[in-house]
Enzyme design. Structure first.
Site, PDB file in Angstrom:
ATOM      1  N   HIS A  46       0.857  -1.182   0.000  1.00 58.81           N
ATOM      2  CA  HIS A  46       0.000   0.000   0.000  1.00 58.81           C
ATOM      3  C   HIS A  46       0.896   1.236   0.000  1.00 58.81           C
ATOM      4  O   HIS A  46       1.181   1.810   1.055  1.00 58.81           O
ATOM      5  CB  HIS A  46      -0.915  -0.009   1.226  1.00 58.81           C
ATOM      6  CG  HIS A  46      -1.944   1.073   1.234  1.00 58.81           C
ATOM      7  ND1 HIS A  46      -3.151   0.948   1.894  1.00 58.81           N
ATOM      8  CD2 HIS A  46      -1.960   2.301   0.682  1.00 58.81           C
ATOM      9  CE1 HIS A  46      -3.851   2.069   1.741  1.00 58.81           C
ATOM     10  NE2 HIS A  46      -3.133   2.902   1.008  1.00 58.81           N
ATOM     11  N   GLU A  73      -2.700  -1.718  -3.041  1.00 59.50           N
ATOM     12  CA  GLU A  73      -3.786  -0.934  -2.457  1.00 59.50           C
ATOM     13  C   GLU A  73      -3.436   0.546  -2.514  1.00 59.50           C
ATOM     14  O   GLU A  73      -2.263   0.917  -2.470  1.00 59.50           O
ATOM     15  CB  GLU A  73      -3.987  -1.313  -0.984  1.00 59.50           C
ATOM     16  CG  GLU A  73      -4.335  -2.749  -0.722  1.00 59.50           C
ATOM     17  CD  GLU A  73      -4.485  -3.030   0.759  1.00 59.50           C
ATOM     18  OE1 GLU A  73      -5.040  -4.092   1.084  1.00 59.50           O
ATOM     19  OE2 GLU A  73      -4.053  -2.194   1.585  1.00 59.50           O
ATOM     20  N   HIS A 193      -8.268  -6.151   7.381  1.00 57.46           N
ATOM     21  CA  HIS A 193      -8.079  -5.144   8.430  1.00 57.46           C
ATOM     22  C   HIS A 193      -8.361  -5.769   9.794  1.00 57.46           C
ATOM     23  O   HIS A 193      -9.491  -6.088  10.130  1.00 57.46           O
ATOM     24  CB  HIS A 193      -8.936  -3.893   8.244  1.00 57.46           C
ATOM     25  CG  HIS A 193      -8.355  -2.700   8.946  1.00 57.46           C
ATOM     26  ND1 HIS A 193      -7.527  -1.794   8.333  1.00 57.46           N
ATOM     27  CD2 HIS A 193      -8.426  -2.302  10.242  1.00 57.46           C
ATOM     28  CE1 HIS A 193      -7.149  -0.867   9.193  1.00 57.46           C
ATOM     29  NE2 HIS A 193      -7.679  -1.157  10.357  1.00 57.46           N
TER      30      HIS A 193
END
Length: 243
Positions: A46, A73, A193
């Site tokens: 990310h 991401e 998450h």
């Protein structure tokens, strides 16, 4: 209920440790290779605009090294889109976080940003890149993600992880319903998450048709105690043997 879920290891925290001292220790590229060697079925990164962990240069170096699935991401800024269209990973997961956010802590308001997301998804589709939109369990957001043309949604699982310690059944229920709705609309489901060794098996057991879980923070923390190879094996075991 999910029998083919893949584990994608998010290596951002490895880059955070490297960046704290400069140099190249730990070696992010080597860690990605090792994660795959130890059984991970995907690598997630990310990159953020300030490059406080994964750098854009890391993404370019990782692309030829990752032999499983490469998932990038990020918020689809102009620079981010230039990067992913250049690198062409397996999947791009679109998240709504701003430049200063520590982590992705909410899903898209897909209704509000639908024209924007539809355009981004179209660019990814034209480049042959699978798209996933990061959402909560709100049914409207899932339906509109499908209208945007997204191949998948990634369910934001922090609410599940938080409530799991209090009431696992209540915690997982919205995610079961969200995944069932996505399946009805032929949208595949990822999740991520705060999934951990503690709560992963119950999630996989109950939420249908989860294609991929992306796990970084908890997995890297566990690796400090158990070692990276053993930790990846433990997470794979939680996925495969959830009964």
């Amino acid at each position: 209920m999910s029998t083919t879920t893949r584990l994608s290891v998010n290596i951002n925290k490895v880059a955070t440790i490297r960046n704290a001292r400069g140099g190249n220790n730990p070696d992010v590229e080597q860690v990605a290779i090792d994660c795959e060697r130890f059984g991970a079925q995907g690598i997630t990164v990310h990159p953020r605009p300030d490059e406080r962990h994964i750098r854009y240069s890391d993404v370019r170096l990782l692309k030829p090294l990752v032999k499983t699935e490469f998932n990038i991401e990020g918020y689809p800024s102009e620079d981010f889109m230039k990067l992913v269209l250049e690198v062409r990973p397996t999947q791009v997961t679109l998240v709504p976080d701003g430049p200063q956010q520590i982590t992705s802590n909410s899903g898209w308001d897909v209704v509000k940003y639908k024209p924007f997301l539809r355009n981004i998804v179209a660019q990814l589709k034209e480049a042959g890149i699978r798209s996933s939109i990061f959402v909560d369990t709100d049914h409207e957001n899932i339906l509109h993600a499908g209208d945007c043309g997204a191949d998948r949604v990634e369910l934001y699982t922090e609410p599940y992880a938080t409530m799991y310690k209090i009431n696992p059944e209540a915690a997982v229920a919205p995610f079961v319903q969200a995944a069932e709705l996505a399946a009805e609309r032929e949208i595949e489901v990822n999740a991520g998450h705060d999934l951990s060794l503690e709560n992963l098996s119950y999630f996989i057991k109950n939420v249908p048709n989860v294609k991929e879980v992306s796990i970084g923070h908890a997995l890297i923390c566990d690796a400090l105690y158990y070692g990276l190879e053993n930790t990846i094996g433990m997470y794979l075991d939680r996925i495969k043997n959830y009964n």
